[in-house]
Design a protein around this motif. Structure first.
Motif, PDB file in Angstrom:
ATOM      1  N   ASP A 266       7.828   0.866 -12.577  1.00 39.18           N
ATOM      2  CA  ASP A 266       7.349   1.035 -13.949  1.00 39.18           C
ATOM      3  C   ASP A 266       5.875   0.703 -13.980  1.00 39.18           C
ATOM      4  N   LYS A 267       5.256   0.870 -15.153  1.00 40.84           N
ATOM      5  CA  LYS A 267       3.798   0.688 -15.259  1.00 40.84           C
ATOM      6  C   LYS A 267       3.348  -0.726 -14.899  1.00 40.84           C
ATOM      7  N   ALA A 268       4.223  -1.683 -15.051  1.00 38.78           N
ATOM      8  CA  ALA A 268       3.838  -3.079 -14.855  1.00 38.78           C
ATOM      9  C   ALA A 268       4.036  -3.575 -13.427  1.00 38.78           C
ATOM     10  N   HIS A 269       4.593  -2.752 -12.576  1.00 35.63           N
ATOM     11  CA  HIS A 269       4.905  -3.188 -11.209  1.00 35.63           C
ATOM     12  C   HIS A 269       4.431  -2.176 -10.179  1.00 35.63           C
ATOM     13  N   LEU A 270       3.851  -2.706  -9.110  1.00 41.25           N
ATOM     14  CA  LEU A 270       3.505  -1.869  -7.962  1.00 41.25           C
ATOM     15  C   LEU A 270       3.755  -2.694  -6.712  1.00 41.25           C
ATOM     16  N   ASN A 271       4.800  -2.333  -5.985  1.00 42.83           N
ATOM     17  CA  ASN A 271       5.185  -3.065  -4.787  1.00 42.83           C
ATOM     18  C   ASN A 271       4.688  -2.325  -3.554  1.00 42.83           C
ATOM     19  N   LEU A 272       4.494  -3.090  -2.490  1.00 46.73           N
ATOM     20  CA  LEU A 272       4.009  -2.506  -1.234  1.00 46.73           C
ATOM     21  C   LEU A 272       4.992  -2.852  -0.128  1.00 46.73           C
ATOM     22  N   HIS A 273       5.565  -1.819   0.479  1.00 47.56           N
ATOM     23  CA  HIS A 273       6.500  -2.023   1.576  1.00 47.56           C
ATOM     24  C   HIS A 273       5.830  -1.605   2.870  1.00 47.56           C
ATOM     25  N   ILE A 274       5.997  -2.453   3.886  1.00 42.88           N
ATOM     26  CA  ILE A 274       5.365  -2.156   5.179  1.00 42.88           C
ATOM     27  C   ILE A 274       6.433  -2.164   6.257  1.00 42.88           C
ATOM     28  N   ASN A 275       6.559  -1.058   6.957  1.00 43.46           N
ATOM     29  CA  ASN A 275       7.522  -0.942   8.061  1.00 43.46           C
ATOM     30  C   ASN A 275       6.853  -1.237   9.396  1.00 43.46           C
ATOM     31  N   SER A 276       7.646  -1.723  10.324  1.00 43.19           N
ATOM     32  CA  SER A 276       7.203  -1.880  11.721  1.00 43.19           C
ATOM     33  C   SER A 276       5.830  -2.539  11.807  1.00 43.19           C
ATOM     34  N   LEU A 277       5.738  -3.731  11.296  1.00 44.98           N
ATOM     35  CA  LEU A 277       4.459  -4.434  11.210  1.00 44.98           C
ATOM     36  C   LEU A 277       3.781  -4.555  12.566  1.00 44.98           C
ATOM     37  N   GLU A 278       2.456  -4.379  12.561  1.00 42.45           N
ATOM     38  CA  GLU A 278       1.635  -4.466  13.771  1.00 42.45           C
ATOM     39  C   GLU A 278       0.618  -5.587  13.614  1.00 42.45           C
ATOM     40  N   LEU A 279       0.067  -6.029  14.754  1.00 41.91           N
ATOM     41  CA  LEU A 279      -0.906  -7.126  14.713  1.00 41.91           C
ATOM     42  C   LEU A 279      -2.083  -6.807  13.794  1.00 41.91           C
ATOM     43  N   GLY A 280      -2.507  -5.543  13.804  1.00 40.45           N
ATOM     44  CA  GLY A 280      -3.654  -5.138  13.000  1.00 40.45           C
ATOM     45  C   GLY A 280      -3.401  -5.149  11.499  1.00 40.45           C
ATOM     46  N   ASP A 281      -2.155  -5.347  11.115  1.00 41.90           N
ATOM     47  CA  ASP A 281      -1.846  -5.417   9.677  1.00 41.90           C
ATOM     48  C   ASP A 281      -2.170  -6.793   9.101  1.00 41.90           C
TER      49      ASP A 281
ATOM     50  N   PRO B  55     -12.864  -2.595 -16.092  1.00 35.93           N
ATOM     51  CA  PRO B  55     -12.862  -3.266 -14.780  1.00 35.93           C
ATOM     52  C   PRO B  55     -11.454  -3.654 -14.349  1.00 35.93           C
ATOM     53  N   GLN B  56     -11.303  -3.825 -13.054  1.00 41.95           N
ATOM     54  CA  GLN B  56     -10.010  -4.197 -12.503  1.00 41.95           C
ATOM     55  C   GLN B  56      -9.822  -5.714 -12.526  1.00 41.95           C
ATOM     56  N   HIS B  57      -8.578  -6.116 -12.743  1.00 39.41           N
ATOM     57  CA  HIS B  57      -8.180  -7.517 -12.680  1.00 39.41           C
ATOM     58  C   HIS B  57      -7.360  -7.705 -11.422  1.00 39.41           C
ATOM     59  N   PHE B  58      -7.684  -8.747 -10.655  1.00 46.02           N
ATOM     60  CA  PHE B  58      -7.069  -8.940  -9.350  1.00 46.02           C
ATOM     61  C   PHE B  58      -6.063 -10.085  -9.350  1.00 46.02           C
ATOM     62  N   GLY B  59      -5.043  -9.927  -8.513  1.00 44.22           N
ATOM     63  CA  GLY B  59      -4.168 -11.048  -8.196  1.00 44.22           C
ATOM     64  C   GLY B  59      -4.843 -11.967  -7.190  1.00 44.22           C
ATOM     65  N   ASP B  60      -4.154 -13.053  -6.840  1.00 44.55           N
ATOM     66  CA  ASP B  60      -4.725 -14.038  -5.922  1.00 44.55           C
ATOM     67  C   ASP B  60      -4.552 -13.680  -4.449  1.00 44.55           C
ATOM     68  N   GLY B  61      -3.868 -12.587  -4.177  1.00 39.33           N
ATOM     69  CA  GLY B  61      -3.766 -12.131  -2.800  1.00 39.33           C
ATOM     70  C   GLY B  61      -2.506 -12.605  -2.092  1.00 39.33           C
ATOM     71  N   THR B  62      -2.110 -11.840  -1.094  1.00 36.31           N
ATOM     72  CA  THR B  62      -1.010 -12.203  -0.191  1.00 36.31           C
ATOM     73  C   THR B  62      -1.581 -12.233   1.219  1.00 36.31           C
ATOM     74  N   ARG B  63      -1.498 -13.389   1.852  1.00 39.27           N
ATOM     75  CA  ARG B  63      -2.049 -13.561   3.198  1.00 39.27           C
ATOM     76  C   ARG B  63      -0.968 -13.256   4.218  1.00 39.27           C
ATOM     77  N   LEU B  64      -1.108 -12.118   4.877  1.00 36.84           N
ATOM     78  CA  LEU B  64      -0.105 -11.647   5.823  1.00 36.84           C
ATOM     79  C   LEU B  64      -0.568 -11.956   7.244  1.00 36.84           C
ATOM     80  N   SER B  65       0.244 -12.677   7.976  1.00 37.60           N
ATOM     81  CA  SER B  65      -0.061 -13.005   9.368  1.00 37.60           C
ATOM     82  C   SER B  65       1.055 -12.471  10.245  1.00 37.60           C
ATOM     83  N   ILE B  66       0.686 -11.714  11.258  1.00 37.96           N
ATOM     84  CA  ILE B  66       1.672 -11.127  12.169  1.00 37.96           C
ATOM     85  C   ILE B  66       1.609 -11.881  13.493  1.00 37.96           C
ATOM     86  N   LEU B  67       2.761 -12.368  13.922  1.00 41.96           N
ATOM     87  CA  LEU B  67       2.819 -13.138  15.170  1.00 41.96           C
ATOM     88  C   LEU B  67       3.128 -12.226  16.354  1.00 41.96           C
TER      89      LEU B  67
END
Lengths: 111, 114
Positions: free
Chosen positions: A70-85, A99-111
């Motif tokens: 819906d207009k209030a949600h935008l999810n991001l799905h990532i398959n087969s995660l790689e180190l460069g992600d 202007p755009q309003h930002f969230g605080d971010g999601t810190r993704l670390s791939i082991l």
């Protein structure tokens, strides 16, 4: 609080896994975005949705798939995660020409 | 096409002295320009925006920026730096009107020395 909120804030996972990041805005905006910020702080847009329709789709591997239920949600799905992600992923929202309003971010670390 | 260049990757000032963060843009149309600030482990917060009204734009926390079309510049200034101003600053350009993609500069890290 009115805001753009994304979950989780931190995501640590193994290479090859599939993961999702959720984003919600309660600002009544009609457009939402996903950005990737690399280790050098460079911000690059990945996707943008307006009223649940995809309007910007940059050169992003098709392992990345946005979904806007819906207009209030935008999810991001990532398959087969790689180190460069490994990066910080930011969700943002805006109303047309505003202007755009930002969230605080999601810190993704791939082991 | 549009692009934005932040001329300094790092700027260091003493507390209480003026701040100048430089930004030059390139666009083939009338642009909208923005400055955002990012504090550590935080999202981006809008400081100010230029959208073809007054060329001198005042923002939050005492920051302002002047749009100079002849120089294609949109430099960010503040008369007196505070310790809390230490952060990463991004200059952003967008084509005016409609749902247009924004282009971010590479950022300027501001260090404030006590």
């Amino acid at each position: 609080d009115t805001a753009v909120s994304q979950t989780p804030k931190y995501l640590v996972t193994q290479m090859g896994n599939d993961k999702s990041i959720k984003c919600e805005q309660n600002l009544g905006h009609d457009t939402m975005y996903w950005y990737k910020q690399d280790s050098k702080k460079f911000l690059k847009i990945m996707f943008s949705y307006n009223n649940k329709e995809l309007i910007i789709n940059e050169t992003v591997p098709n392992r990345f798939s946005p979904k806007s239920p819906d207009k209030a949600h935008l999810n991001l799905h990532i398959n087969s995660l790689e180190l460069g992600d490994s990066a910080v992923y930011f969700c943002a929202s805006s109303q047309q020409n505003q202007p755009q309003h930002f969230g605080d971010g999601t810190r993704l670390s791939i082991l | 096409a549009q692009s934005v260049t932040q001329l300094d990757s790092h700027v260091s000032v003493s507390e209480g002295t003026p701040v100048l963060l430089r930004c030059n843009y390139s666009s083939s149309y009338s642009p909208s320009l923005f400055w955002y600030v990012q504090h550590p482990n935080k999202g981006l917060q809008l400081l100010l925006k230029y959208t073809s009204a007054a060329t001198l734009v005042k923002g939050i926390n005492g920051f302002e920026a002047e749009f100079k079309k002849s120089e294609t510049s949109f430099h960010l200034t503040k008369p007196s730096a505070h310790m809390s101003d230490a952060a990463e600053y991004f200059c952003v350009v967008r084509k005016s009107g409609g749902y247009q993609k924004v282009t971010f500069g590479t950022g300027t890290k501001l260090q404030v020395i006590p």
